[in-house]
Write an enzyme that holds these catalytic residues in place. Structure first.
Site, mmCIF file in Angstrom:
data_model
loop_
_atom_site.group_PDB
_atom_site.id
_atom_site.type_symbol
_atom_site.label_atom_id
_atom_site.label_comp_id
_atom_site.label_asym_id
_atom_site.label_seq_id
_atom_site.Cartn_x
_atom_site.Cartn_y
_atom_site.Cartn_z
ATOM 1 N N VAL A 47 -1.107 -0.482 -2.068
ATOM 2 C CA VAL A 47 -0.661 -0.009 -1.413
ATOM 3 C C VAL A 47 -0.757 -1.266 -0.222
ATOM 4 O O VAL A 47 -1.700 -0.911 0.269
ATOM 5 C CB VAL A 47 -0.664 1.318 -0.572
ATOM 6 N N ASP A 75 -1.285 17.145 -5.854
ATOM 7 C CA ASP A 75 -2.910 16.763 -5.256
ATOM 8 C C ASP A 75 -2.218 16.502 -3.790
ATOM 9 O O ASP A 75 -2.404 15.606 -3.281
ATOM 10 C CB ASP A 75 -2.554 15.236 -6.389
#
Length: 746
Positions: free
Chosen positions: A115, A224
């Site tokens: 990212v 998650d």
């Protein structure tokens, strides 16, 4: 390599990369690969490649032009066992443009994605987060998951979920997508750094539940949920949690996330072990996972927000190996959050409490009870017993914050027994067989024994009934005579007439008779007789509500102490706590705490009183209703005494300040709180303040006892409130000035 084998390699790789210690990583691989040399070779190749790539990027390639051979070597390291296609791989250097986005800074990295902070200039200028598949990780399954995450985020529109703005692909075909830039910290880090109290943490958590509920309504299971995937940013000066990273999300209810084939192996473990639900750890089909898996993960997150720990330690799970890890998640029952705190070292507990803005002794009582059961309901192994939606969990948290009854309740004894039998089936079958044989063997003898005993009991009962009838007839005659004497104000004669039948005939004699004689005995200084009358009154079954007659318990407590009978006082305290320990009435709770702490208490008594003290404190209003102004100042007295007895002297003084802030409309209350403050200041080593507070208490109490108490009440307080204050004042005199200064009576 088949997709199945590739996913198996990736699964072990993602778990192994968390081990920084090489010896522990080697032990993990020995267990995970179980002698499969080809599988282990694949994993070790990926681990070595990752190390070399990390080293390569750490040398700062910006501005350099590495040789073509070096880049080919880098491509080979990133794609082990894949043939080079002859194309030169592209490294995303800072400053590079992908469409209208310029990469400015690397801000995050996962197993297969990176990212970047990127700057968008057209059609508007803003900073965004750009996520792109790592170089060399663009397998079919990874690309499918990447596209699924992109589609999942694009489907959602919620203030607590990061939004997707755009999507595209690099010149080499690797997909990326652009999303809202969330500048913030993990939710656990944010709460600890800003020392949010329990209530503030719960308010943030309710917003996370709302975000997860929105995802579930869109047909998306996150799979998650953990602190690193819930970031807290600041919007308009207020903290705002954002759920991110839907990289392993799963669609339900016919929702379609990608046209690519997204294959999940039959025995693949998807998620983070410490936050993984039992069904995620199962070796069954992943299609069996539903939204309640996220409820379990939310329960783990709430557990960590409350205690600073997860139910099962992540490192211990990873070190135990895959099979044992699965068994732990599926079979081992987690401890309640309040019990988990008992395992913390003193220094760790102190730090945990400070981060939640409370004293260490206060933290566990705050969590024990409703919060324990809310968390444990979310963490149920059987998903049918969990909250069925994230919204249900959030609403139950809001009920707790609003002091309303919560849905979560402890599992029944039958359910716990069923769980125990299921875990030890063979043992219980053997026990059942032996037990049945014993029952059959002794059944006849037992029946004969009880039959004979019942015949004997009936004969004895007949004789006892005759004796009881005679006693009741005599008692009724004496009561009638006592009532006549009371009407003539001949209290001493009435006392002699009723004496001896108080304890066994309370209901027959009547409450009014006992209360009148108890008050008279107290005024005469006949404390032993007064304690007998008031003790009889406390056994009348009428205290399920905040009946003013609960004051009889206070009268009994002070009478017992004035008579010098500390043994009977201790017995009285045990009975009172047992009688009112489960009350939901704050008034009864506060009086029980006060009456049971007139003398120093041991650890067991303090532990038994903790839920009642919590009830009294948590129900304290921000503003006092006019029609209840008499009630809450005395609650301050009870809570001040509670904090002193358990060693929180600063807290005791704070409640005392709050009490004095209501004015001196009750001088008995004022005298009592000065005595408690004197004790607290003395324990803090502030001698001058201690003597000053003691002097104020003595001045009021000495003047009152010199003037003489009245039977019922005067404008300055009930007689028993003055005696209660005198008992605490005497304790303060002994502590501060020494035993020689104390008076046995006034």
């Amino acid at each position: 390599m088949t997709d199945f084998n590739r996913l198996r390699v990736e699964e072990i790789y993602y778990l192994a990369i968390d081990f920084k210690d090489h010896d522990k990583r080697r032990e993990f691989l020995n267990d995970a690969c179980a002698g499969d040399s080809a599988l282990r070779s694949e994993v070790e190749t990926m681990l070595r490649s990752q190390q070399e790539v990390d080293h390569f990027f750490s040398e700062s390639l910006s501005g350099l032009k590495p040789a073509r051979e070096t880049l080919h070597l880098l491509a080979a390291m990133c794609k082990p066992n894949q043939q080079s296609d002859g194309q030169l791989p592209v490294v995303e250097d800072l400053g590079k443009r992908l469409g209208p986005y310029k990469l400015a800074q690397k801000i995050g990295e996962g197993g297969w994605g990176i990212v970047y902070l990127a700057e968008q200039e057209v059609p508007m200028r803003r900073q965004v987060a750009l996520k792109i598949i790592k170089l060399g990780m663009d397998t079919k399954s990874i690309i499918a998951r990447f596209e699924a995450e992109r589609q999942a985020l694009a489907m959602m529109d919620h203030p607590n979920i990061a939004r997707v703005f755009d999507a595209g692909a690099t010149e080499t075909g690797r997909p990326y997508f652009v999303m809202e830039l969330v500048r913030g910290s993990k939710i656990t880090d944010y709460c600890d750094e800003h020392r949010l109290d329990i209530r503030q943490r719960l308010n943030l958590f309710v917003q996370v539940c709302s975000a997860v509920q929105h995802a579930h309504q869109k047909g998306i299971i996150h799979r998650d949920i953990k602190p690193s995937n819930v970031l807290v940013t600041i919007l308009d000066g207020m903290p705002l949690p954002k759920v991110i990273d839907f990289g392993i999300a799963k669609a339900t209810g016919g929702v379609h996330l990608t046209d690519r084939t997204m294959f999940t192996a039959h025995e693949q473990m998807i998620g983070t072990p410490a936050y993984m639900s039992p069904e995620q750890a199962e070796m069954n089909s992943p299609d069996d996972i539903d939204t309640r898996s996220d409820i379990y993960s939310l329960g783990v997150l709430l557990y960590e927000l409350l205690t600073g720990k997860t139910p099962f330690d992540q490192k211990e799970l990873l070190q135990s190996g895959l099979d044992r890890m699965r068994r732990t998640i599926k079979e081992r029952e987690p401890q309640r959050p309040s019990t988990k705190l008992d395992e913390l070292k003193a220094e760790d507990l102190k730090q945990t409490a400070i981060q939640r803005k409370v004293e260490p002794p206060t933290l566990k009582p705050l969590i024990r009870g409703d919060l324990d059961w809310i968390v444990m309901k979310a963490l149920e192994k059987d998903r049918h017993r969990r909250y069925q939606t994230a919204n249900e969990l959030g609403i139950d948290i809001q009920r707790y914050v609003s002091h309303e009854p919560v849905v979560a309740r402890p599992p029944s004894r039958v359910y716990r027994l069923q769980k125990l039998v299921r875990r030890n089936r063979v043992t219980f079958v053997g026990i059942a067989a032996v037990t049945m044989a014993l029952i059959i063997g002794i059944g006849t003898l037992t029946w004969l024994f009880f039959n004979e005993r019942e015949l004997r009991r009936e004969a004895e009962q007949g004789r006892a009934n005759e004796s009881l009838l005679r006693q009741q007839a005599e008692a009724r005659e004496r009561i009638a005579q006592a009532i006549v004497l009371l009407d003539k104000n001949r209290l001493d004669e009435a006392d002699q007439m009723v004496g001896g039948i108080a304890s066994s005939n309370t209901a027959m004699v009547g409450e009014a008779v006992f209360r009148t004689l108890g008050e008279w005995a107290a005024m005469q200084g006949h404390w032993q007789r007064a304690s007998e009358y008031f003790s009889a009154l406390t056994h009348v079954d009428r205290f399920e509500t905040s009946d003013p007659s609960t004051l009889d318990h206070t009268k009994c407590a002070v009478s017992l102490l004035k008579s010098g009978d500390k043994a009977r006082y201790d017995g009285f305290c045990q009975e009172t706590i047992q009688q009112f320990g489960a009350t939901t009435d704050p008034l009864i709770a506060e009086r029980t705490v006060k009456n049971a702490l007139l003398l120093p208490a041991d650890t067991d008594r303090l532990k038994s009183l903790a839920p009642l003290a919590d009830l009294a404190a948590l129900s304290f209003p921000n503003s006092i209703p006019t029609n209840a102004a008499w009630m809450f100042p005395w609650r301050c007295v009870s809570l001040s005494l509670w904090e002193y007895r358990r060693g929180n002297y600063r807290g005791s003084i704070d409640w005392g300040n709050r009490c004095l802030g209501y004015g001196d409309d009750s001088l008995s209350r004022t005298a009592t709180i000065h005595a408690i403050r004197a004790l607290a200041y003395h324990r803090l080593g502030q001698s001058e303040n201690a003597h000053s507070e003691l002097a104020l208490s003595r001045e009021l109490i000495d003047a009152t006892f010199k003037r003489g108490l009245v039977t019922w009440n005067d404008i300055q307080g009930y007689w028993f409130d003055w005696v209660l204050g005198q008992i605490l004042e005497q304790e303060a005199i002994v502590d501060i000035e020494g035993p020689s200064q104390s008076l046995s009576s006034r």
